[in-house]
Design a protein around this motif. Structure first.
Motif, mmCIF file in Angstrom:
data_model
loop_
_atom_site.group_PDB
_atom_site.id
_atom_site.type_symbol
_atom_site.label_atom_id
_atom_site.label_comp_id
_atom_site.label_asym_id
_atom_site.label_seq_id
_atom_site.Cartn_x
_atom_site.Cartn_y
_atom_site.Cartn_z
ATOM 1 N N LEU A 296 26.560 13.435 13.190
ATOM 2 C CA LEU A 296 25.846 12.321 13.817
ATOM 3 C C LEU A 296 24.419 12.325 13.293
ATOM 4 C CD1 LEU A 296 25.789 10.010 15.928
ATOM 5 C CD2 LEU A 296 25.024 11.712 17.601
ATOM 6 N N LEU A 297 23.970 11.157 12.821
ATOM 7 C CA LEU A 297 22.654 11.036 12.206
ATOM 8 C C LEU A 297 21.771 10.072 12.978
ATOM 9 C CD1 LEU A 297 23.772 10.538 8.471
ATOM 10 C CD2 LEU A 297 23.479 12.700 9.713
ATOM 11 N N LEU B 84 21.489 5.203 15.132
ATOM 12 C CA LEU B 84 22.518 6.224 15.096
ATOM 13 C C LEU B 84 23.678 5.794 14.200
ATOM 14 C CD1 LEU B 84 22.843 7.370 18.834
ATOM 15 C CD2 LEU B 84 21.631 8.512 16.980
ATOM 16 N N ASN B 85 24.132 6.720 13.358
ATOM 17 C CA ASN B 85 25.348 6.494 12.588
ATOM 18 C C ASN B 85 25.968 7.840 12.259
ATOM 19 O OD1 ASN B 85 23.957 7.377 10.094
ATOM 20 N ND2 ASN B 85 22.884 5.413 10.315
ATOM 21 N N GLY C 143 13.710 23.425 27.218
ATOM 22 C CA GLY C 143 13.049 22.161 26.904
ATOM 23 C C GLY C 143 13.607 21.489 25.667
ATOM 24 N N ASP C 144 12.919 20.430 25.238
ATOM 25 C CA ASP C 144 13.391 19.631 24.110
ATOM 26 C C ASP C 144 13.451 20.418 22.810
ATOM 27 O OD1 ASP C 144 13.737 17.443 25.692
ATOM 28 O OD2 ASP C 144 11.891 16.422 25.092
ATOM 29 N N VAL D 147 21.146 35.161 21.693
ATOM 30 C CA VAL D 147 20.158 34.180 21.247
ATOM 31 C C VAL D 147 20.290 32.939 22.131
ATOM 32 C CG1 VAL D 147 20.110 34.955 18.844
ATOM 33 C CG2 VAL D 147 21.759 33.205 19.551
ATOM 34 N N ILE D 148 19.256 32.109 22.116
ATOM 35 C CA ILE D 148 19.345 30.841 22.833
ATOM 36 C C ILE D 148 20.224 29.901 22.021
ATOM 37 C CG2 ILE D 148 18.060 28.796 23.573
ATOM 38 C CD1 ILE D 148 15.792 30.599 24.392
ATOM 39 N N LYS D 149 21.356 29.524 22.593
ATOM 40 C CA LYS D 149 22.316 28.705 21.860
ATOM 41 C C LYS D 149 21.844 27.250 21.807
ATOM 42 C CE LYS D 149 26.173 31.713 23.090
ATOM 43 N NZ LYS D 149 27.469 31.847 23.801
ATOM 44 N N PRO D 150 21.973 26.618 20.638
ATOM 45 C CA PRO D 150 21.538 25.223 20.523
ATOM 46 C C PRO D 150 22.443 24.285 21.317
ATOM 47 C CG PRO D 150 22.671 25.910 18.532
ATOM 48 C CD PRO D 150 22.520 27.142 19.384
ATOM 49 N N ARG D 151 21.886 23.160 21.703
ATOM 50 C CA ARG D 151 22.623 22.149 22.458
ATOM 51 C C ARG D 151 22.729 20.869 21.625
ATOM 52 N NH1 ARG D 151 18.432 23.820 25.723
ATOM 53 N NH2 ARG D 151 17.425 21.785 25.622
ATOM 54 N N PHE D 152 23.828 20.171 21.804
ATOM 55 C CA PHE D 152 23.972 18.855 21.183
ATOM 56 C C PHE D 152 23.402 17.800 22.131
ATOM 57 C CE2 PHE D 152 26.135 14.843 20.614
ATOM 58 C CZ PHE D 152 26.129 14.670 19.243
ATOM 59 N N PRO D 153 22.589 16.871 21.623
ATOM 60 C CA PRO D 153 22.094 16.723 20.264
ATOM 61 C C PRO D 153 20.898 17.644 20.006
ATOM 62 C CG PRO D 153 21.226 14.964 21.618
ATOM 63 C CD PRO D 153 22.131 15.769 22.513
ATOM 64 N N LEU D 154 20.651 17.942 18.727
ATOM 65 C CA LEU D 154 19.549 18.840 18.382
ATOM 66 C C LEU D 154 18.195 18.209 18.661
ATOM 67 C CD1 LEU D 154 20.955 20.327 15.065
ATOM 68 C CD2 LEU D 154 20.715 21.495 17.261
ATOM 69 N N ASP D 155 18.123 16.889 18.628
ATOM 70 C CA ASP D 155 16.909 16.155 18.992
ATOM 71 C C ASP D 155 17.252 15.172 20.106
ATOM 72 O OD1 ASP D 155 15.244 17.336 17.045
ATOM 73 O OD2 ASP D 155 16.000 15.966 15.512
ATOM 74 N N PRO D 156 16.307 14.900 20.998
ATOM 75 C CA PRO D 156 16.578 13.932 22.074
ATOM 76 C C PRO D 156 16.936 12.554 21.512
ATOM 77 C CG PRO D 156 14.556 15.166 22.506
ATOM 78 C CD PRO D 156 14.956 15.491 21.106
ATOM 79 N N ILE D 157 17.851 11.862 22.195
ATOM 80 C CA ILE D 157 18.250 10.508 21.797
ATOM 81 C C ILE D 157 17.796 9.530 22.877
ATOM 82 C CG2 ILE D 157 20.185 8.992 21.242
ATOM 83 C CD1 ILE D 157 21.796 11.426 20.452
#
Length: 463
Positions: free
Chosen positions: A97-98, A104-105, A418-419, A444-454
């Motif tokens: 997802l971009l 978004l696409n 946080g973000d 480790v702190i696991k990343p969340r989807f999405p990596l950046d706020p939408i």
């Protein structure tokens, strides 16, 4: 394997560009997804606006920037660029997802090369949130890409080869550099002389930088570092002191310097969040943070995913180029453009070069290894997690009450929620747990989807 689909490369820095160019030599198309408006990464991107000259950059850097552009131009017909585009994470199988210019696409991939680079390791200290306190990468972005002076009267604190490099760039940009403070002792660097001989040109370049600083009366202090930053609405003074071998500051001998800005550089961390979301196996490195487990071809535990450059371990731009080329050779073999013998033969030359770079880099890693004294810089009320306003005191209380891993610490203090998903605070929190004797299964702190706020407006358009 069909070569109808382009190889998708996330990151247009040295590793990603080298991989695309190498693939192009075999007629394999690739598509580079890059979040900036130009390729090159932080190190080789150059100015984001036109300028006649670049007097603040040394000749070696300018040659490297030109070489990256030439590498791209020579294979331009086989490389598609998707600039100003951020990858938000996986969406289904073999799809990303971009966010492309706030739209978004998605994009499908057959093979994926992650060349996402690194981000800076934050070391909290009293006053580090004051305007004027910048991390070293931010300083470089301002002078190299923005063509903006980060300040008028600056000091640099931290460790490693970036210190003299950035000091020279700042001085050539018209900034008054009042002092450079390297945390490690010179004797520790001298012990790495044999390792540094693996890259004699780079070593001579470093000596040349030190000569430039001496010529222009810019003091370089080994065994010194930051204590605190002071100021009302913005930075006005920096307190530095001698460090012992554990980087504990001798505050009885501290000095206060009048400055309007400071560059802080205590290292970097592999930017591995996307690889983690894709399910790539990782392990924790004290030098590079959470790094993917790869074979000699840069191939990850996920069948069609490769990782190259600083996101696979901090080795610098030259190593990133080698790793991008090695991953490309493996993909070329898989697509039938090379036999296994041909791929191995071509890769062996690159691997020999990479091994020399590693021996050189490991010497600097030993010199710049973080010491426990850095953990003492943050005071009880110093904010560690900027997103959630979590202080060192709150972290210490949680650890004293029995917290032994980063997930439990996150639940107790909200650190990393946080973000930024812990990019700023997680390294310090893990180091604090290690310092407290928690060495097993810290996590480790696991990343969340999405990596950046939408933004919700973008979601409506996507739905």
């Amino acid at each position: 394997m069909s070569d109808l689909y382009p190889v998708i490369i996330v990151g247009g820095g040295p590793a990603g560009t080298a991989a695309a160019a190498q693939l192009g030599k075999f007629g394999i198309e690739s598509e580079i997804i890059e979040e900036a408006s130009k390729i090159g990464g932080v190190i080789y991107r150059g100015p984001l606006r036109n300028t006649a000259t670049l007097p603040h950059l040394d000749d070696n850097l300018k040659r490297s920037m030109a070489a990256l552009q030439t590498r791209y131009e020579n294979q331009r017909a086989n490389i598609k660029l998707k600039l100003n585009t951020r990858v938000l994470g996986p969406e289904g199988k073999s799809k990303l997802l971009l966010n492309n210019d706030e739209v978004l696409n998605t994009i499908d991939y057959q093979e994926l090369i992650l060349a996402t680079g690194c981000h800076e390791r934050s070391v909290p200290f009293a006053g580090w949130q004051l305007p004027g306190v910048m991390l070293m990468g931010g300083v470089q972005l301002q002078i190299k890409s923005g063509l903006v002076k980060p300040g008028n009267r600056m000091a640099l604190v931290g460790t490693g080869p970036l210190l003299p490099l950035v000091a020279c760039q700042l001085h050539k940009s018209g900034v008054e550099v009042v002092g450079v403070y390297e945390a490690s002792q010179f004797s520790k660097l001298a012990r790495e002389a044999v390792a540094l001989l693996n890259k004699p040109k780079l070593t001579l370049s470093g000596l040349s930088m030190m000569g430039y600083l001496k010529k222009h009366n810019i003091p370089f202090h080994y065994g010194w570092g930051v204590v605190k930053a002071k100021g009302e609405q913005k930075l006005s003074q920096l307190v530095v002191a001698p460090y012992n071998e554990q980087w504990q500051a001798d505050t009885q001998k501290s000095k206060t310097i009048d400055v309007d800005s400071v560059g802080v550089g205590y290292g970097f961390v592999a930017r591995s969040q996307l690889a983690m979301l894709l399910g790539v196996e990782h392990s924790y490195s004290n030098v590079s943070g959470n790094v993917p487990e790869l074979d000699k071809w840069q191939h990850s535990s996920v069948n069609n995913v490769y990782v190259a450059g600083d996101s696979s371990g901090l080795l610098g731009a030259d190593a990133a180029i080698c790793e991008g080329q090695i991953a490309a050779l493996r993909i070329a073999q898989n697509r039938g453009k090379l036999t296994a013998q041909q791929a191995t033969q071509q890769a062996s030359k690159i691997i020999k070069k990479l091994d020399r770079i590693k021996r050189f880099r490991y010497g600097f890693d030993r010199f710049s290894t973080r010491q426990v004294g850095l953990m003492d810089l943050a005071e009880v009320d110093t904010i560690v997690c900027r997103c959630e306003q979590t202080t060192r005191g709150q972290i210490d209380i949680a650890i004293a009450q029995g917290v032994k891993d980063i997930t439990s610490l996150k639940m107790r203090t909200r650190i990393g929620m946080g973000d930024c998903q812990g990019k700023t605070c997680s390294s310090y929190a893990i180091d604090r747990l290690h310092q407290a004797g928690c060495t097993e299964n810290v996590g480790v702190i696991k990343p969340r989807f999405p990596l950046d706020p939408i933004p919700f407006a973008m979601l409506e358009e996507h739905v």
